[in-house]
Scaffold this motif. Structure first.
Motif, PDB file in Angstrom:
ATOM      1  N   ARG A 157       1.194  -1.187  -0.434  1.00 57.73           N
ATOM      2  CA  ARG A 157       0.061  -0.305  -0.381  1.00 57.73           C
ATOM      3  C   ARG A 157       1.059   1.135   0.240  1.00 57.73           C
ATOM      4  NH1 ARG A 157      -4.948  -1.022   0.332  1.00 57.73           N
ATOM      5  NH2 ARG A 157      -6.376  -2.429   1.109  1.00 57.73           N
ATOM      6  N   THR A 158       1.877   1.136   0.667  1.00 54.47           N
ATOM      7  CA  THR A 158       3.129   2.028   0.887  1.00 54.47           C
ATOM      8  C   THR A 158       4.172   1.893   0.033  1.00 54.47           C
ATOM      9  OG1 THR A 158       3.810   1.750   3.209  1.00 54.47           O
ATOM     10  CG2 THR A 158       2.321   3.076   3.028  1.00 54.47           C
ATOM     11  N   ARG A 159       4.621   2.959  -0.680  1.00 48.63           N
ATOM     12  CA  ARG A 159       5.876   2.372  -1.894  1.00 48.63           C
ATOM     13  C   ARG A 159       6.335   3.078  -0.788  1.00 48.63           C
ATOM     14  NH1 ARG A 159       2.391   3.874  -5.157  1.00 48.63           N
ATOM     15  NH2 ARG A 159       1.508   2.673  -7.263  1.00 48.63           N
ATOM     16  N   PRO A 160       8.025   2.846  -0.848  1.00 48.35           N
ATOM     17  CA  PRO A 160       8.987   3.140   0.356  1.00 48.35           C
ATOM     18  C   PRO A 160       9.544   4.635  -0.754  1.00 48.35           C
ATOM     19  CG  PRO A 160       9.887   1.171  -1.113  1.00 48.35           C
ATOM     20  CD  PRO A 160       8.910   0.805  -1.926  1.00 48.35           C
ATOM     21  N   PRO A 161      10.277   5.235   0.034  1.00 51.01           N
ATOM     22  CA  PRO A 161      10.599   6.991  -0.397  1.00 51.01           C
ATOM     23  C   PRO A 161      11.642   6.433  -1.387  1.00 51.01           C
ATOM     24  CG  PRO A 161      10.609   6.404   2.018  1.00 51.01           C
ATOM     25  CD  PRO A 161      10.497   4.596   1.232  1.00 51.01           C
ATOM     26  N   ALA A 162      12.198   4.999  -0.870  1.00 50.34           N
ATOM     27  CA  ALA A 162      13.348   5.380  -2.044  1.00 50.34           C
ATOM     28  C   ALA A 162      13.438   4.967  -3.640  1.00 50.34           C
ATOM     29  CB  ALA A 162      14.489   4.276  -1.900  1.00 50.34           C
ATOM     30  N   LEU A 163      11.376   4.092  -3.859  1.00 46.37           N
ATOM     31  CA  LEU A 163      11.187   4.579  -5.006  1.00 46.37           C
ATOM     32  C   LEU A 163      10.760   5.465  -5.485  1.00 46.37           C
ATOM     33  CD1 LEU A 163      10.196   2.297  -7.411  1.00 46.37           C
ATOM     34  CD2 LEU A 163       8.558   1.425  -6.139  1.00 46.37           C
ATOM     35  N   LEU A 164      10.443   6.674  -4.480  1.00 45.36           N
ATOM     36  CA  LEU A 164      10.121   7.832  -4.996  1.00 45.36           C
ATOM     37  C   LEU A 164      10.971   8.383  -5.600  1.00 45.36           C
ATOM     38  CD1 LEU A 164       7.459   9.793  -5.126  1.00 45.36           C
ATOM     39  CD2 LEU A 164       7.784  10.227  -2.828  1.00 45.36           C
ATOM     40  N   ALA A 165      11.738   8.287  -4.558  1.00 43.10           N
ATOM     41  CA  ALA A 165      13.527   9.356  -4.819  1.00 43.10           C
ATOM     42  C   ALA A 165      13.392   9.042  -6.333  1.00 43.10           C
ATOM     43  CB  ALA A 165      13.979   9.252  -3.861  1.00 43.10           C
ATOM     44  N   VAL A 166      13.869   7.416  -6.543  1.00 41.71           N
ATOM     45  CA  VAL A 166      14.345   6.918  -8.670  1.00 41.71           C
ATOM     46  C   VAL A 166      13.060   7.286  -8.767  1.00 41.71           C
ATOM     47  CG1 VAL A 166      13.881   4.705  -9.714  1.00 41.71           C
ATOM     48  CG2 VAL A 166      15.171   5.187  -7.369  1.00 41.71           C
ATOM     49  N   VAL A 167      11.701   6.928  -9.165  1.00 44.43           N
ATOM     50  CA  VAL A 167      10.723   7.642 -10.361  1.00 44.43           C
ATOM     51  C   VAL A 167      10.856   9.257 -10.682  1.00 44.43           C
ATOM     52  CG1 VAL A 167       8.482   7.772 -10.700  1.00 44.43           C
ATOM     53  CG2 VAL A 167       9.594   5.833  -9.666  1.00 44.43           C
ATOM     54  N   VAL A 168      10.719  10.247  -9.366  1.00 46.13           N
ATOM     55  CA  VAL A 168      11.172  11.073  -9.920  1.00 46.13           C
ATOM     56  C   VAL A 168      12.909  11.929 -10.348  1.00 46.13           C
ATOM     57  CG1 VAL A 168      11.124  14.105  -8.521  1.00 46.13           C
ATOM     58  CG2 VAL A 168       9.641  12.593  -7.500  1.00 46.13           C
ATOM     59  N   ALA A 169      13.312  11.379 -10.111  1.00 44.03           N
ATOM     60  CA  ALA A 169      14.767  11.601 -10.735  1.00 44.03           C
ATOM     61  C   ALA A 169      14.597  11.245 -12.059  1.00 44.03           C
ATOM     62  CB  ALA A 169      16.014  10.505  -9.885  1.00 44.03           C
ATOM     63  N   VAL A 170      14.557   9.435 -12.480  1.00 46.15           N
ATOM     64  CA  VAL A 170      14.367   9.524 -14.004  1.00 46.15           C
ATOM     65  C   VAL A 170      13.400  10.063 -14.504  1.00 46.15           C
ATOM     66  CG1 VAL A 170      13.419   7.443 -14.594  1.00 46.15           C
ATOM     67  CG2 VAL A 170      15.090   6.269 -12.839  1.00 46.15           C
ATOM     68  N   ALA A 178      13.445   9.364 -24.157  1.00 43.28           N
ATOM     69  CA  ALA A 178      12.421  10.205 -23.612  1.00 43.28           C
ATOM     70  C   ALA A 178      11.095   9.695 -22.562  1.00 43.28           C
ATOM     71  CB  ALA A 178      12.478  11.415 -23.366  1.00 43.28           C
ATOM     72  N   LEU A 179      11.026   8.638 -24.135  1.00 42.51           N
ATOM     73  CA  LEU A 179       9.293   7.871 -23.508  1.00 42.51           C
ATOM     74  C   LEU A 179       9.545   6.764 -23.359  1.00 42.51           C
ATOM     75  CD1 LEU A 179       6.690   7.590 -24.717  1.00 42.51           C
ATOM     76  CD2 LEU A 179       8.166   6.087 -26.911  1.00 42.51           C
ATOM     77  N   LEU A 180      11.283   6.149 -23.533  1.00 42.58           N
ATOM     78  CA  LEU A 180      11.457   4.964 -22.768  1.00 42.58           C
ATOM     79  C   LEU A 180      11.678   5.009 -21.107  1.00 42.58           C
ATOM     80  CD1 LEU A 180      12.576   2.194 -22.780  1.00 42.58           C
ATOM     81  CD2 LEU A 180      14.324   2.665 -22.984  1.00 42.58           C
ATOM     82  N   LEU A 181      11.863   5.562 -20.559  1.00 45.80           N
ATOM     83  CA  LEU A 181      12.416   6.595 -18.853  1.00 45.80           C
ATOM     84  C   LEU A 181      10.669   6.889 -18.752  1.00 45.80           C
ATOM     85  CD1 LEU A 181      15.531   8.428 -19.264  1.00 45.80           C
ATOM     86  CD2 LEU A 181      15.452   5.891 -17.983  1.00 45.80           C
ATOM     87  N   ALA A 182      10.095   6.934 -19.036  1.00 42.40           N
ATOM     88  CA  ALA A 182       9.033   7.279 -18.397  1.00 42.40           C
ATOM     89  C   ALA A 182       8.120   6.272 -18.453  1.00 42.40           C
ATOM     90  CB  ALA A 182       8.393   8.662 -20.032  1.00 42.40           C
ATOM     91  N   GLN A 183       8.175   5.428 -19.339  1.00 44.42           N
ATOM     92  CA  GLN A 183       7.357   4.958 -19.460  1.00 44.42           C
ATOM     93  C   GLN A 183       8.501   3.102 -18.269  1.00 44.42           C
ATOM     94  OE1 GLN A 183       4.780   3.172 -21.108  1.00 44.42           O
ATOM     95  NE2 GLN A 183       4.449   5.383 -21.077  1.00 44.42           N
ATOM     96  N   ALA A 184       9.138   3.110 -17.550  1.00 47.77           N
ATOM     97  CA  ALA A 184      10.379   2.550 -16.832  1.00 47.77           C
ATOM     98  C   ALA A 184      10.032   3.131 -15.663  1.00 47.77           C
ATOM     99  CB  ALA A 184      11.561   2.978 -17.879  1.00 47.77           C
ATOM    100  N   ALA A 185       9.846   4.745 -15.541  1.00 42.62           N
ATOM    101  CA  ALA A 185       9.826   4.630 -14.431  1.00 42.62           C
ATOM    102  C   ALA A 185       8.000   5.079 -13.514  1.00 42.62           C
ATOM    103  CB  ALA A 185       9.994   6.965 -14.024  1.00 42.62           C
TER     104      ALA A 185
END
Length: 140
Positions: free
Chosen positions: A7-20, A59-66
């Protein structure tokens, strides 16, 4: 939810997704700048268009991967890690030809995101279990 995502994602995942996401945005800006350059009559229009297409697709690949990582899908880790390795290589090359603080910042971003994707909490959050993923380990 389609799979066992906590239900809650780890903060590190949020940081990775934002950076990507920011990396993908930077590629969109670069593609836009290349597009403007090509329209204004760049020296080598063919190469410029090639770089515009490459940047847009990356950019499209990275956005989809995030997005995949955020949804808990393991496939997103591969493209993100590959992009971070390439980012560090580009920063290293940039540093070698006279780059300075920006090259170090780009390398640091690549290293931090790469490490972030490999953190156990992120790997756990992005590993599917259930009907369309690998079988869950036996209890006990």
């Amino acid at each position: 939810m389609p799979h066992d995502l906590p239900r809650t994602r780890p903060p590190a995942l949020l940081a990775v997704v934002v950076a990507v996401g920011l990396e993908a945005l930077a590629l969109v800006v670069a593609a836009g700048a290349g597009l403007v350059s090509a329209v204004r009559g760049a020296q080598d229009v063919g190469a410029t268009w090639g770089l515009v297409v490459l940047a847009a697709l990356a950019a499209l690949l990275l956005a989809q991967a995030a997005r995949g990582l955020w949804q808990g899908r393991r496939w997103g880790r591969g493209p993100v890690l590959t992009a971070q390795i390439l980012l560090v290589v580009v920063a290293w090359t940039w540093w070698g030809v006279g780059g300075s603080v920006p090259a170090l910042l780009v390398a640091a971003l690549g290293l931090l995101v790469g490490v972030g994707v490999l953190l156990p909490s992120v790997v756990r959050a992005t590993t599917r279990t259930g009907p369309d993923g690998p079988p869950s380990p036996p209890a006990g």
